[in-house]
Scaffold this active site. Structure first.
Site, PDB file in Angstrom:
ATOM      1  N   ASP A 204      32.449  48.321  36.904  1.00 15.37           N
ATOM      2  CA  ASP A 204      33.873  48.140  37.243  1.00 15.37           C
ATOM      3  C   ASP A 204      34.388  49.430  37.879  1.00 15.37           C
ATOM      4  OD1 ASP A 204      36.885  47.707  36.878  1.00 15.37           O
ATOM      5  OD2 ASP A 204      36.125  45.926  35.908  1.00 15.37           O
TER       6      ASP A 204
ATOM      7  N   TYR B 174      43.349  35.327  49.701  1.00 10.03           N
ATOM      8  CA  TYR B 174      42.636  35.051  48.437  1.00 10.03           C
ATOM      9  C   TYR B 174      41.973  33.673  48.513  1.00 10.03           C
ATOM     10  CZ  TYR B 174      41.717  34.277  43.467  1.00 10.03           C
ATOM     11  OH  TYR B 174      41.096  34.005  42.262  1.00 10.03           O
TER      12      TYR B 174
HETATM   13  P1  NAP Z   1      41.257  40.879  36.441  1.00 10.81           P
HETATM   14  O1  NAP Z   1      41.922  40.556  35.162  1.00 10.81           O
HETATM   15  O2  NAP Z   1      42.047  41.541  37.508  1.00 10.81           O
HETATM   16  O3  NAP Z   1      39.926  41.727  36.174  1.00 10.81           O
HETATM   17  C1  NAP Z   1      39.119  42.046  37.278  1.00 10.81           C
HETATM   18  C2  NAP Z   1      38.419  43.352  37.068  1.00 10.81           C
HETATM   19  O4  NAP Z   1      37.781  43.695  38.333  1.00 10.81           O
HETATM   20  C3  NAP Z   1      39.378  44.496  36.753  1.00 10.81           C
HETATM   21  O5  NAP Z   1      38.816  45.339  35.767  1.00 10.81           O
HETATM   22  C4  NAP Z   1      39.488  45.227  38.091  1.00 10.81           C
HETATM   23  O6  NAP Z   1      39.790  46.608  37.950  1.00 10.81           O
HETATM   24  C5  NAP Z   1      38.096  45.031  38.644  1.00 10.81           C
HETATM   25  N1  NAP Z   1      38.020  45.282  40.084  1.00 10.81           N
HETATM   26  C6  NAP Z   1      38.993  45.172  41.023  1.00 10.81           C
HETATM   27  N2  NAP Z   1      38.535  45.546  42.220  1.00 10.81           N
HETATM   28  C7  NAP Z   1      37.239  45.909  42.049  1.00 10.81           C
HETATM   29  C8  NAP Z   1      36.236  46.403  42.911  1.00 10.81           C
HETATM   30  N3  NAP Z   1      36.488  46.643  44.213  1.00 10.81           N
HETATM   31  N4  NAP Z   1      35.013  46.661  42.408  1.00 10.81           N
HETATM   32  C9  NAP Z   1      34.755  46.465  41.093  1.00 10.81           C
HETATM   33  N5  NAP Z   1      35.680  46.032  40.222  1.00 10.81           N
HETATM   34  C10 NAP Z   1      36.904  45.742  40.688  1.00 10.81           C
HETATM   35  O7  NAP Z   1      40.666  39.517  37.076  1.00 10.81           O
HETATM   36  P2  NAP Z   1      40.259  38.115  36.370  1.00 10.81           P
HETATM   37  O8  NAP Z   1      41.474  37.280  36.326  1.00 10.81           O
HETATM   38  O9  NAP Z   1      39.468  38.353  35.164  1.00 10.81           O
HETATM   39  O10 NAP Z   1      39.349  37.491  37.522  1.00 10.81           O
HETATM   40  C11 NAP Z   1      37.949  37.663  37.567  1.00 10.81           C
HETATM   41  C12 NAP Z   1      37.396  36.790  38.682  1.00 10.81           C
HETATM   42  O11 NAP Z   1      37.733  35.417  38.442  1.00 10.81           O
HETATM   43  C13 NAP Z   1      37.972  37.138  40.055  1.00 10.81           C
HETATM   44  O12 NAP Z   1      36.971  36.995  41.046  1.00 10.81           O
HETATM   45  C14 NAP Z   1      39.044  36.098  40.236  1.00 10.81           C
HETATM   46  O13 NAP Z   1      39.340  35.854  41.596  1.00 10.81           O
HETATM   47  C15 NAP Z   1      38.410  34.893  39.565  1.00 10.81           C
HETATM   48  N6  NAP Z   1      39.395  33.891  39.136  1.00 10.81           N
HETATM   49  C16 NAP Z   1      40.354  34.233  38.235  1.00 10.81           C
HETATM   50  C17 NAP Z   1      41.279  33.256  37.863  1.00 10.81           C
HETATM   51  C18 NAP Z   1      42.368  33.543  36.870  1.00 10.81           C
HETATM   52  O14 NAP Z   1      43.256  32.678  36.716  1.00 10.81           O
HETATM   53  N7  NAP Z   1      42.362  34.666  36.169  1.00 10.81           N
HETATM   54  C19 NAP Z   1      41.216  31.973  38.429  1.00 10.81           C
HETATM   55  C20 NAP Z   1      40.231  31.690  39.352  1.00 10.81           C
HETATM   56  C21 NAP Z   1      39.312  32.655  39.698  1.00 10.81           C
HETATM   57  P3  NAP Z   1      41.351  47.052  38.075  1.00 10.81           P
HETATM   58  O15 NAP Z   1      42.063  46.367  36.959  1.00 10.81           O
HETATM   59  O16 NAP Z   1      41.281  48.547  37.931  1.00 10.81           O
HETATM   60  O17 NAP Z   1      41.809  46.594  39.429  1.00 10.81           O
END
Ligand code: NAP
Length: 256
Positions: free
Chosen positions: A37, A156
């Site tokens: 991360d 996105y």
């Molecule tokens: P999140 O809560 O924002 O967690 C994502 C993690 O990835 C954070 O620790 C973030 O660090 C890190 N990150 C951001 N940019 C990065 C980079 N360039 N390289 C490495 N790490 C990076 O996201 P999440 O909701 O768990 O989502 C995870 C995945 O599921 C994503 O691909 C998202 O699009 C997908 N998804 C999520 C949802 C939802 O409703 N949550 C729905 C559909 C799909 P920082 O916090 O420091 O930025």
């Protein structure tokens, strides 16, 4: 217990949200987990807490949009544990929420660099190690918005459509080498990404959650564990005949 025993798994964006739940579950089920991360503090703490609970994990600082860092990280994970079996391409950002005609090129590119190029770089650099292991499983986080549209965050949604199709293409390219590639399509999951998105809309978390709950036929948003269990299945040998597939976990969102 032991559904991914002794597998070496790399999770990108593993410090928070869905990635974090995935790291914890994979470790609980016997995998050695590379928590990667950009968030160093939460990533290190997570690896330490997995170890404190009796699992095996280590943290690598990795920005998936930086190809050199990606290459170095996979080499370092391989050097530590001697093989790689699973890659979870989870890191993602929601990015700008302007309508398409108001988006600047740099804001479009920022989302594509992480959500699409990041998946490309990590897939490119894990493949040689999966071949050495005689096969493996790549799990790509797409979204319900890789399947259906919505009137917000255009880059996105475009990025998640790309990830869906990249998964199918790579599934076909590497099938004969026993490397499976599948995409996972979550509905709204209660994570820091969603909380930050709601705050940026000027909503309180309570108001925002109610709006999101109502979008799902089951009446509520999902938890990170709901997605982690799907990822665990795709990482394990239980899914050995599953490749190029879309695992939708969305409380019925796309059913209508
Ligand atoms: P999140 O809560 O924002 O967690 C994502 C993690 O990835 C954070 O620790 C973030 O660090 C890190 N990150 C951001 N940019 C990065 C980079 N360039 N390289 C490495 N790490 C990076 O996201 P999440 O909701 O768990 O989502 C995870 C995945 O599921 C994503 O691909 C998202 O699009 C997908 N998804 C999520 C949802 C939802 O409703 N949550 C729905 C559909 C799909 P920082 O916090 O420091 O930025």
């Amino acid at each position: 217990m032991g559904r991914v025993k002794d597998k070496i798994a790399v999770v990108t964006g593993g410090a928070l949200g869905i990635g974090r739940a995935t790291c914890i579950l994979l470790a609980k089920e016997g995998a050695k987990v590379a928590v990667t991360d950009i968030d160093e503090k939460d990533g290190r703490e997570l690896a330490e807490s997995i170890i404190a609970d009796g699992g095996e994990a280590a943290y690598w600082k990795l920005d998936v949009s930086n190809e050199k860092q990606v290459e170095d990280t996979f080499r370092s994970v391989f050097n530590k544990w001697g093989r790689i079996d699973v890659l979870v391409n989870n890191a993602g950002i929601s990015g700008t929420n302007e309508p398409t005609d108001k988006i600047e090129e740099k804001d479009w590119d920022k989302v594509m660099d992480v959500n699409v190029k990041g998946v490309f770089f990590c897939t490119k650099h894990v493949i040689p190690y999966l071949k050495l292991s005689g096969g493996g499983s790549i799990i790509n986080l797409s979204s319900i918005y890789g399947i259906v549209g919505a009137a917000d965050v255009p880059p996105y949604h475009a990025s998640k459509g790309a990830v869906r199709e990249m998964s199918k293409t790579d599934a076909m390219i590497y099938a004969k080498e026993h490397i499976r590639v599948n995409s996972v399509h979550p509905g709204y999951i209660w994570t820091p990404m969603v909380e930050n998105h709601l705050k940026s809309q000027g909503l309180t978390l309570e108001e925002g959650k109610k709006l999101l709950d109502d979008l799902h036929p089951v009446g509520h948003v999902g938890d990170p564990d709901d997605i982690a269990y799907g990822i665990l299945y795709l990482a394990s040998d239980e899914s050995r005949f599953v490749t190029g597939e879309e695992l939708v976990i969305d409380g019925g969102y796309t059913a209508h």
